[in-house]
Motif scaffolding. Structure first.
Motif, mmCIF file in Angstrom:
data_model
loop_
_atom_site.group_PDB
_atom_site.id
_atom_site.type_symbol
_atom_site.label_atom_id
_atom_site.label_comp_id
_atom_site.label_asym_id
_atom_site.label_seq_id
_atom_site.Cartn_x
_atom_site.Cartn_y
_atom_site.Cartn_z
ATOM 1 N N VAL A 273 0.522 -0.178 -10.953
ATOM 2 C CA VAL A 273 -0.474 -0.443 -10.039
ATOM 3 C C VAL A 273 -0.935 -1.703 -11.013
ATOM 4 C CG1 VAL A 273 1.182 0.108 -8.736
ATOM 5 C CG2 VAL A 273 -1.027 0.853 -8.570
ATOM 6 N N GLY A 274 -1.768 -1.222 -11.648
ATOM 7 C CA GLY A 274 -3.604 -2.068 -12.261
ATOM 8 C C GLY A 274 -4.872 -1.739 -11.863
ATOM 9 N N GLN B 216 -10.042 -3.866 -5.394
ATOM 10 C CA GLN B 216 -7.935 -3.474 -5.306
ATOM 11 C C GLN B 216 -8.328 -3.512 -4.185
ATOM 12 O OE1 GLN B 216 -7.745 -1.885 -9.002
ATOM 13 N NE2 GLN B 216 -7.140 -4.092 -10.241
ATOM 14 N N PHE B 217 -7.923 -2.546 -3.712
ATOM 15 C CA PHE B 217 -7.954 -2.255 -2.684
ATOM 16 C C PHE B 217 -7.908 -1.044 -1.397
ATOM 17 C CE2 PHE B 217 -5.605 0.921 -5.086
ATOM 18 C CZ PHE B 217 -5.647 2.636 -5.306
ATOM 19 N N ARG B 218 -9.717 -1.847 -1.912
ATOM 20 C CA ARG B 218 -10.181 -0.878 -0.678
ATOM 21 C C ARG B 218 -10.930 -1.141 0.566
ATOM 22 N NH1 ARG B 218 -17.208 -0.988 -2.409
ATOM 23 N NH2 ARG B 218 -16.602 0.794 -3.982
ATOM 24 N N ARG B 219 -11.224 -0.307 1.058
ATOM 25 C CA ARG B 219 -10.691 -0.749 2.959
ATOM 26 C C ARG B 219 -12.086 -1.036 3.602
ATOM 27 N NH1 ARG B 219 -9.586 4.433 5.628
ATOM 28 N NH2 ARG B 219 -7.278 4.711 4.614
ATOM 29 N N GLN C 6 -9.989 4.339 -1.222
ATOM 30 C CA GLN C 6 -9.644 3.535 -0.668
ATOM 31 C C GLN C 6 -10.875 2.885 0.074
ATOM 32 O OE1 GLN C 6 -6.076 4.949 1.782
ATOM 33 N NE2 GLN C 6 -6.172 2.754 2.268
ATOM 34 N N VAL D 235 -5.900 7.938 -4.096
ATOM 35 C CA VAL D 235 -5.666 7.163 -3.403
ATOM 36 C C VAL D 235 -6.713 6.502 -2.140
ATOM 37 C CG1 VAL D 235 -4.516 5.365 -2.077
ATOM 38 C CG2 VAL D 235 -3.605 7.026 -3.603
ATOM 39 N N ASN D 236 -6.789 7.824 -1.105
ATOM 40 C CA ASN D 236 -7.806 7.627 -0.082
ATOM 41 C C ASN D 236 -9.247 7.709 -0.917
ATOM 42 O OD1 ASN D 236 -8.415 7.749 2.064
ATOM 43 N ND2 ASN D 236 -6.590 8.978 2.792
ATOM 44 N N LEU E 261 -0.728 4.794 -11.098
ATOM 45 C CA LEU E 261 -2.104 4.373 -10.830
ATOM 46 C C LEU E 261 -2.064 2.893 -11.667
ATOM 47 C CD1 LEU E 261 -4.917 6.255 -9.317
ATOM 48 C CD2 LEU E 261 -4.131 5.152 -7.725
ATOM 49 N N GLU E 262 -1.951 3.188 -13.197
ATOM 50 C CA GLU E 262 -2.442 2.379 -14.291
ATOM 51 C C GLU E 262 -0.994 1.320 -13.256
ATOM 52 O OE1 GLU E 262 -2.263 4.095 -17.639
ATOM 53 O OE2 GLU E 262 -4.586 5.718 -16.248
ATOM 54 N N PRO F 231 -2.284 14.529 -4.491
ATOM 55 C CA PRO F 231 -3.062 12.500 -5.300
ATOM 56 C C PRO F 231 -2.737 12.003 -3.997
ATOM 57 C CG PRO F 231 -0.964 14.709 -5.992
ATOM 58 C CD PRO F 231 -1.525 14.951 -4.865
ATOM 59 N N LEU F 232 -3.203 12.304 -2.653
ATOM 60 C CA LEU F 232 -3.098 11.205 -2.418
ATOM 61 C C LEU F 232 -4.567 11.273 -1.926
ATOM 62 C CD1 LEU F 232 -0.452 11.019 0.772
ATOM 63 C CD2 LEU F 232 -0.816 10.257 -1.461
ATOM 64 N N PHE F 233 -5.486 11.930 -2.142
ATOM 65 C CA PHE F 233 -6.672 12.204 -2.295
ATOM 66 C C PHE F 233 -8.012 11.228 -2.844
ATOM 67 C CE2 PHE F 233 -7.982 16.936 -0.997
ATOM 68 C CZ PHE F 233 -7.384 16.912 0.740
#
Lengths: 143, 327
Positions: free
Chosen positions: A96-97, A135-138, A57, A53-54, A93-94, A49-51
């Motif tokens: 946190v927005g 939103q949280f792009r690196r 990002q 998020v990554n 994910l939903e 699942p971190l894939f």
């Protein structure tokens, strides 16, 4: 003329069904959007699942995870575990927005070239509606 | 009712046993309403043990945090038991560790302390600021009595109890080797109202809420270190090659960190609230954990930390799990 937003969609496809299904769509010359970046994995159960998020990002606007239909997994039960994991990850994910349209999961078998086309069209369409993900792009790192 | 003499006697007897390494309990802290963990190795050290509304710490963390240094050649590992004093929530942490085979049943001796709810230190310090020395407290007929330097103060429970205790479903240890006193009544039925409230907002509002919280994170990793369920020897957050979550402190990495931490507790979090208690910047981490706990309960009818025979949620499946989200 305003340039249309072309989303960047990352797709994790299982080697045995969805990747073969996408391959079939290709060899059958079915037209579908080219916004997809395919990453082949051995099983949908291999996708951490971190894939997701990554990927978000690092610049994905949408994520698609695709595996064999339940019961058809090459490794017997990998997609059952994936289903539990991503049901929870999607909720998180939903919560946190993150736009619900950015995360997608599908079952596509090796013979479903036309279903694959429908899935990709749907996913790309949804990512287009959701717009660029910021939103949280690196940020680009300059070492 | 809390019976301290019984507790101390039981502790003395336990520590005197040959097959017990040490006992972990609580003792008076050095200042204010603080309480420290107390490692009892000799029977006489049991005198210092306490059990009061101030005993917030979840001691189950110490079962899995023990340092396991490489042994000198020819030496056998110490296989004696560790005795542990647990409240209701702590006992669920122990059970969850047993489910995951993080610890062995025969290596732990659980001493149950049915609990009427512990305090939220922030609420109490607001009520009684600038305390010169250590203070004590006890339960009394639905209230909490604080023994302060200037006399006793009785406060209704609702004003000082931690949020998790106000709606506690499991005040009594779910698994024990020795129950110290009679069980207390269950206080509430947790309906996850605070989560539903946040869910009802729009995605933008939710992101603004979390962006504000996540950007204040200083990445001290206290939440991970205090968590009784976070005991992987090789934590994904510490990995450098590949680096899953970068160490830079910005909204992107902080969000990834909090998503990873919360997700790794999905179906495992026993809602003891330790992460939120230790957070130095006050991030409402339980709102993340409880969201996942709520989903796990609704989707899979699974409540972690109750049945030591059950299988961990994410390493089991049912063929008829819901898949309404799949295209």
């Amino acid at each position: 003329m305003k340039e249309q937003f072309e989303p960047n969609v990352v797709a994790f496809l299982c080697n045995w069904c969805s990747y073969a299904g996408a391959d079939l769509a290709g060899t059958s010359r079915i037209q579908y959007p080219s916004n997809l970046n395919v990453i082949r994995v051995m099983c949908s159960g291999r996708v951490n699942p971190l894939f997701v998020v990554n990927a978000l990002q690092q610049g994905a606007d949408g994520v698609l995870i695709s595996g064999c239909h339940p019961g058809d997994c090459h490794y017997m039960e990998g997609n059952f575990y994936a289903r539990r994991r991503f049901a929870l990850m999607k909720e998180l994910l939903e919560y946190v927005g993150v736009d619900a349209r950015r995360f997608n999961m599908s079952w596509v078998s090796a013979s479903e070239g036309s279903k694959w086309k429908d899935v990709v069209q749907g996913v790309v369409e949804k990512a287009k509606e959701a717009g660029p993900f910021e939103q949280f792009r690196r940020n680009k790192i300059n070492w | 009712m809390v019976d301290l003499e019984k507790l101390k006697t039981a502790a003395r007897e336990t520590v005197s046993r040959d097959d017990v390494k040490y006992l972990i309990g609580w003792r008076q802290g050095t200042y204010g309403f603080r309480v420290s963990p107390h490692f009892v190795k000799e029977p006489e050290e049991a005198e210092k043990l306490i059990f009061s509304p101030l005993c917030t710490n979840n001691l189950a963390t110490y079962l899995v945090l023990t340092e396991r240094l490489p042994l000198p050649r020819g030496e056998q590992p110490d296989s004696r038991k560790v005795a542990l004093m647990v409240k209701g929530c702590d006992s669920r942490a122990v059970v969850q560790q047993l489910i995951e085979q993080g610890i062995k049943r025969e290596s732990v001796l659980i001493i149950g302390c049915p609990c009427e709810g512990v305090i939220d230190l922030k609420k109490v310090e607001e009520k009684f600021p600038h305390l010169p020395g250590p203070a004590q407290a006890r339960w009394s007929n639905g209230n909490i009595v604080f023994h302060l330097p200037d006399g006793d103060k009785e406060v209704p429970k609702g004003e000082v109890l931690a949020a998790k205790c106000l709606s506690c479903r499991y005040p009594n240890p779910v698994m024990t080797d020795l129950m110290l006193w009679e069980e207390v009544q269950t206080r509430g039925n947790d309906e996850y109202d605070d989560i539903t409230e946040l869910e009802a907002k729009s995605p933008q509002e939710r992101w603004l809420f979390w962006e504000d919280k996540f950007s204040s994170c200083i990445r001290c990793y206290s939440c991970r270190n205090v968590c009784p369920m976070c005991y992987c020897e090789d934590c994904v957050l510490d990995r450098l090659n590949p680096a899953w979550v970068f160490r830079s402190n910005n909204i992107s990495e902080n969000t990834a960190f909090h998503l990873a931490r919360a997700f790794h507790l999905a179906g495992r979090c026993i809602e003891c609230g330790e992460c939120e208690r230790v957070c130095p910047v006050g991030i409402p981490l339980m709102k993340l954990n409880r969201k996942l706990a709520k989903e796990v309960k609704e989707k899979y009818e699974y409540i972690p930390g109750l049945d030591p025979e059950s299988k961990p949620l994410q390493s089991s499946y049912r063929p008829d799990d819901k898949e309404d989200f799949i295209l």
